[in-house]
Design a protein around this motif. Structure first.
Motif, mmCIF file in Angstrom:
data_model
loop_
_atom_site.group_PDB
_atom_site.id
_atom_site.type_symbol
_atom_site.label_atom_id
_atom_site.label_comp_id
_atom_site.label_asym_id
_atom_site.label_seq_id
_atom_site.Cartn_x
_atom_site.Cartn_y
_atom_site.Cartn_z
ATOM 1 N N GLY A 139 0.800 -1.213 0.000
ATOM 2 C CA GLY A 139 0.000 0.000 0.000
ATOM 3 C C GLY A 139 0.833 1.262 0.000
ATOM 4 N N LEU A 140 2.078 1.163 -0.466
ATOM 5 C CA LEU A 140 2.995 2.301 -0.447
ATOM 6 C C LEU A 140 3.359 2.727 -1.863
ATOM 7 N N ILE A 141 4.149 3.788 -1.959
ATOM 8 C CA ILE A 141 4.635 4.248 -3.262
ATOM 9 C C ILE A 141 6.144 4.005 -3.346
ATOM 10 N N PRO A 142 6.693 3.858 -4.535
ATOM 11 C CA PRO A 142 8.158 3.746 -4.659
ATOM 12 C C PRO A 142 8.833 5.016 -4.165
ATOM 13 N N ASP A 143 9.698 4.872 -3.184
ATOM 14 C CA ASP A 143 10.440 6.021 -2.674
ATOM 15 C C ASP A 143 11.874 5.957 -3.186
ATOM 16 N N SER A 144 12.757 6.702 -2.561
ATOM 17 C CA SER A 144 14.180 6.684 -2.921
ATOM 18 C C SER A 144 14.411 7.002 -4.395
ATOM 19 N N GLY A 145 13.575 7.892 -4.927
ATOM 20 C CA GLY A 145 13.736 8.289 -6.326
ATOM 21 C C GLY A 145 13.126 7.342 -7.326
ATOM 22 N N GLY A 146 12.378 6.350 -6.880
ATOM 23 C CA GLY A 146 11.829 5.376 -7.802
ATOM 24 C C GLY A 146 10.888 5.975 -8.829
ATOM 25 N N THR A 147 10.004 6.881 -8.402
ATOM 26 C CA THR A 147 9.069 7.471 -9.351
ATOM 27 C C THR A 147 9.755 8.465 -10.278
ATOM 28 N N HIS A 149 13.326 7.955 -11.347
ATOM 29 C CA HIS A 149 14.241 7.235 -12.233
ATOM 30 C C HIS A 149 13.537 6.243 -13.151
ATOM 31 N N LEU A 150 12.509 5.551 -12.661
ATOM 32 C CA LEU A 150 11.895 4.492 -13.454
ATOM 33 C C LEU A 150 11.374 4.971 -14.810
ATOM 34 N N PRO A 151 10.511 5.997 -14.870
ATOM 35 C CA PRO A 151 10.011 6.392 -16.201
ATOM 36 C C PRO A 151 11.090 6.941 -17.108
ATOM 37 N N ARG A 152 12.138 7.502 -16.545
ATOM 38 C CA ARG A 152 13.221 8.032 -17.365
ATOM 39 C C ARG A 152 14.077 6.915 -17.942
ATOM 40 N N ARG A 158 6.155 1.023 -18.934
ATOM 41 C CA ARG A 158 6.827 -0.023 -18.155
ATOM 42 C C ARG A 158 6.997 0.401 -16.706
ATOM 43 N N ALA A 159 7.244 1.679 -16.466
ATOM 44 C CA ALA A 159 7.366 2.156 -15.093
ATOM 45 C C ALA A 159 6.061 1.938 -14.337
ATOM 46 N N ARG A 160 4.952 2.221 -14.964
ATOM 47 C CA ARG A 160 3.657 2.019 -14.315
ATOM 48 C C ARG A 160 3.407 0.542 -14.034
ATOM 49 N N GLY A 161 3.741 -0.309 -14.986
ATOM 50 C CA GLY A 161 3.559 -1.738 -14.759
ATOM 51 C C GLY A 161 4.404 -2.250 -13.613
ATOM 52 N N LEU A 162 5.667 -1.846 -13.590
ATOM 53 C CA LEU A 162 6.558 -2.284 -12.513
ATOM 54 C C LEU A 162 6.070 -1.792 -11.158
#
Length: 262
Positions: A139-147, A149-152, A158-162
């Motif tokens: 129930g959390l969001i990707p932290d540590s820069g995940g949102t 770095h992933l789409p970039r 693919r970022a949304r799927g992951l």
């Protein structure tokens, strides 16, 4: 047991997350030790590259959730405070280090462990490694820069799927998608990582730091701003002894001997 192992090599530093019994999941002690090791790498002029990896059968399983258990009548933890106090400073420290960081992912990287790896400069993984953005399952969001770095790195779809599914991604697919630099056979991972860190430690360190600065800025600059920044960084790089040595070595058809200094 020391939660982070630091080993000096000629010209570079290896930093190993060392809670193998917990898949190197992060607690407050490990955060402090990891940040201290990165500070040492920044301040030590003889250190010109860093290798980050994990001990045992995994790279990093993210936050140690055993430290987040609470009694039914206790107040909910302030995870925003945890992110602000521990994870955000760590990611900023990794991204801003003016020296190249190689990350060698052995086994599983999960949760914040994925995003710590992605904050490094060159990520290689054993073919048996897996990347798991497990936040959604809690129930959390990707932290540590995940949102960030992933789409970039892999594109928005693919970022949304992951992020939304939290399904494991194999190392080879991660490389195919551009999430990481490359994969190697598991048994060769540390040899390859050591070789890469050694190579980078012999390169023009100041210039590599300028490359990092330029790439970091490119995510928010306009083209005109980036062109101006390239001009300014190129001017400074062209004034270094390493640039003069690189040109001389090229003309003389010999291996350059860089000092790494600005």
């Amino acid at each position: 047991m020391t939660t982070v192992l630091v080993e000096r090599h000629p010209g570079w530093l290896s930093i190993t997350l060392n809670r193998p019994e917990r898949l190197n999941s992060l607690n407050d002690e490990m955060h402090a030790a990891l940040r201290a090791a990165l500070t040492e790498a920044r301040e030590d002029s003889s250190c010109r590259a860093v290798l980050l990896t994990g001990s045992g059968r995994g790279f990093c399983a993210g936050q140690d959730l055993s430290e987040r258990l609470r009694a039914p009548d206790a107040a909910a933890p302030d995870l925003g405070h945890t992110v602000e106090t521990f994870y955000n400073p760590l990611i900023r420290q990794l991204r801003s280090l003016p020296k190249p960081i190689v990350c060698a992912v052995n086994g599983v990287a999960a949760g914040a462990g994925v995003n710590i790896a992605l904050a490094c400069d060159i990520v290689i993984a054993g073919k048996g490694a897996r990347f798991v953005l497990s936040f959604a399952k809690l129930g959390l969001i990707p932290d540590s820069g995940g949102t960030y770095h992933l789409p970039r790195l892999v594109g928005e779809a693919r970022a949304r799927g992951l992020a939304l599914l939290g399904e494991p991604l194999s190392a080879e697919t991660a490389a195919d998608w551009g999430l990481i630099w490359k994969t190697v056979e598991d048994e060769n991972l540390h040899e390859e990582a050591f070789s890469l860190a050694k190579h980078l430690s012999e390169q023009p360190t100041f210039g590599l730091g300028q490359i990092k600065s330029a790439l970091n800025a490119s995510s928010h600059n306009t083209l005109d701003q980036q062109l101006d920044l390239e001009r300014d960084l190129m001017r400074r790089a062209g004034q270094t002894d390493d640039y003069a040595e690189g040109v001389a070595a090229f003309i003389e058809k010999r291996k350059p001997h860089f000092s790494g200094l600005g």
